[in-house]
Write an enzyme that holds these catalytic residues in place. Sequence first.
Site, PDB file in Angstrom:
ATOM      1  N   LYS A 276       0.857  -1.198   0.000  1.00  0.00           N
ATOM      2  CA  LYS A 276       0.000   0.000   0.000  1.00  0.00           C
ATOM      3  C   LYS A 276       0.887   1.239   0.000  1.00  0.00           C
ATOM      4  O   LYS A 276       1.827   1.353   0.790  1.00  0.00           O
ATOM      5  CB  LYS A 276      -0.936   0.016   1.200  1.00  0.00           C
ATOM      6  CG  LYS A 276      -1.895   1.222   1.172  1.00  0.00           C
ATOM      7  CD  LYS A 276      -2.950   1.149   2.265  1.00  0.00           C
ATOM      8  CE  LYS A 276      -2.367   1.526   3.616  1.00  0.00           C
ATOM      9  NZ  LYS A 276      -3.433   1.657   4.648  1.00  0.00           N
TER      10      LYS A 276
ATOM     11  N   ARG B 147     -10.254  -1.733   6.904  1.00  0.00           N
ATOM     12  CA  ARG B 147      -9.417  -2.550   7.775  1.00  0.00           C
ATOM     13  C   ARG B 147      -9.215  -1.895   9.128  1.00  0.00           C
ATOM     14  O   ARG B 147      -9.037  -2.573  10.139  1.00  0.00           O
ATOM     15  CB  ARG B 147      -8.105  -2.906   7.110  1.00  0.00           C
ATOM     16  CG  ARG B 147      -7.183  -1.756   6.714  1.00  0.00           C
ATOM     17  CD  ARG B 147      -6.315  -1.291   7.849  1.00  0.00           C
ATOM     18  NE  ARG B 147      -5.034  -0.795   7.383  1.00  0.00           N
ATOM     19  CZ  ARG B 147      -4.379   0.201   7.951  1.00  0.00           C
ATOM     20  NH1 ARG B 147      -4.911   0.859   8.970  1.00  0.00           N
ATOM     21  NH2 ARG B 147      -3.190   0.556   7.499  1.00  0.00           N
TER      22      ARG B 147
ATOM     23  N   GLN C 129     -13.015   8.055   9.208  1.00  0.00           N
ATOM     24  CA  GLN C 129     -12.734   6.806   9.919  1.00  0.00           C
ATOM     25  C   GLN C 129     -13.822   6.435  10.915  1.00  0.00           C
ATOM     26  O   GLN C 129     -13.973   5.255  11.267  1.00  0.00           O
ATOM     27  CB  GLN C 129     -11.383   6.915  10.650  1.00  0.00           C
ATOM     28  CG  GLN C 129     -10.176   6.978   9.735  1.00  0.00           C
ATOM     29  CD  GLN C 129      -9.853   5.630   9.102  1.00  0.00           C
ATOM     30  OE1 GLN C 129     -10.529   4.631   9.320  1.00  0.00           O
ATOM     31  NE2 GLN C 129      -8.809   5.600   8.294  1.00  0.00           N
TER      32      GLN C 129
ATOM     33  N   GLY D  68      -6.320   6.803  16.255  1.00  0.00           N
ATOM     34  CA  GLY D  68      -5.943   8.006  15.532  1.00  0.00           C
ATOM     35  C   GLY D  68      -4.456   8.179  15.295  1.00  0.00           C
ATOM     36  O   GLY D  68      -4.035   8.687  14.259  1.00  0.00           O
TER      37      GLY D  68
ATOM     38  N   ASP E 116      -0.914   7.689  14.122  1.00  0.00           N
ATOM     39  CA  ASP E 116      -0.244   6.882  13.103  1.00  0.00           C
ATOM     40  C   ASP E 116       1.080   7.496  12.671  1.00  0.00           C
ATOM     41  O   ASP E 116       1.609   7.165  11.621  1.00  0.00           O
ATOM     42  CB  ASP E 116      -1.155   6.689  11.890  1.00  0.00           C
ATOM     43  CG  ASP E 116      -1.578   8.006  11.257  1.00  0.00           C
ATOM     44  OD1 ASP E 116      -1.192   9.073  11.775  1.00  0.00           O
ATOM     45  OD2 ASP E 116      -2.289   7.977  10.234  1.00  0.00           O
TER      46      ASP E 116
ATOM     47  N   LYS F 188       1.953  11.988  17.563  1.00  0.00           N
ATOM     48  CA  LYS F 188       0.497  11.971  17.744  1.00  0.00           C
ATOM     49  C   LYS F 188       0.156  11.280  19.058  1.00  0.00           C
ATOM     50  O   LYS F 188       0.780  10.290  19.443  1.00  0.00           O
ATOM     51  CB  LYS F 188      -0.184  11.284  16.568  1.00  0.00           C
ATOM     52  CG  LYS F 188      -0.097  12.076  15.273  1.00  0.00           C
ATOM     53  CD  LYS F 188      -0.948  11.456  14.182  1.00  0.00           C
ATOM     54  CE  LYS F 188      -0.923  12.314  12.922  1.00  0.00           C
ATOM     55  NZ  LYS F 188      -1.778  11.748  11.849  1.00  0.00           N
TER      56      LYS F 188
END
Length: 308
Positions: free
Chosen positions: A71, A115, A143, A223, A225, A229
Site C-alpha cells: 500500500k 481494515r 474513519q 488516531g 499513526d 500523535k
Amino acid sequence: MQTLLLNSEEVDANARMERVIEAIEGAFTAYEQGTAQMPPKSYIDLPQYNGDFRSMPAYLDTGAWDAAGIKWINVHTDNPEQHELPTVLGTVIYSDPETAFPLAIMDGRVVTMKRTGAAAAVATDYLAISGARSLGIVGAGVQSYTQVEAIARVRDIEEIVISDLDEAHVAAFIDAFSDQFTVREGSIAEAGHCDVLSTVTPVESPIVASEHIGDHTHINAMGADAAGKHEIADAVLTDARVVIDDHEQCTHSGEINVPYASGVLTDEDIAAEIGEIVVGRAPGRTSTDGVTVFESTGLAIQDIATAH
C-alpha cells in the site's frame, strides 16, 4: 491474465465488512504464528506540502490462503481546503505470491477505512465487556463511519455518542446512522463513559483524560499513526490494560509513542499484542479488567488481507 483496476466504489461494494473482520483476524493470527512478513513502514516527510507518504509492503499465509502486496498512502492535511481532495489517498497493488503477477490495483483509501474499522472490531470482540451496548466516538471524520459499521457486528450496539468540534461533521454522522441506532452529540466524557470508545483524531496533545472514561470502558485508540500523535492521556494508559497491534510500529508512531519515548510507559505496561490474544497465548477480557485499551497503528498485513 489481466490486472483488475478497482475504484473506491468497487472496493467498497466487494470488501464486505463481515469478511474483512474475518480476514483481519486471520492476519493477526498469521503474524503471531510467524507466517507473515511485514517490513517496517517507511515514511517520506514533505513538510513543504504539509503531508507525507508511507509505503507498507506485506506477505501473509493464513493456511487457507496467502497474499502479497503493498500500500502506498499519504496524509496531506491541506488537501480538503486547498485542493478539494481527501486528506488520505492511497493505492494498493495486490500480487500473486507465486508468480508476482499484479492481480489488482485498487483504491487504498477505502481499504484503509475498512481494515481500520475491522481491527477495532476484532479488539472489541476480545476486550470489551460481553454486554456492551453503547459506543462513543471521538472524531467524526471518515474513519468514524467504519468504526460503527465494524464494531456493531461484534456487539449489539444500541446507542452512539459522537463528539467532535466540527458541527457539520457531527450532523453528517448523526444523519448517517440515526435510522439504525440512537445517536446523539455529546462531550468527550459522555462518549468516554460508553461501553466502547473509539478515538479517531490526528491530535498531538491528549484530549481524553482519566475523568472522561468509565470504569469498564474498552478504548480503541485508532488516531495516532505518526510520531508525536497522542490522543489519550498518559494516566489513562498507565492505569489501563494496554494491548497493541505491533511493538515496533506502536512505540514509534502509535498512541504510546510519546509516553514510551519519555519513559512514562515501558514494556511492562504493555499486556500483549492482539495476535497473542487471538491465538490464545494471552487472555482476552478477564473478570478483573477495568479499562482496556487497544493501541492500533494499522498494519500492512491488514491492508493486504483486506485486498485479498
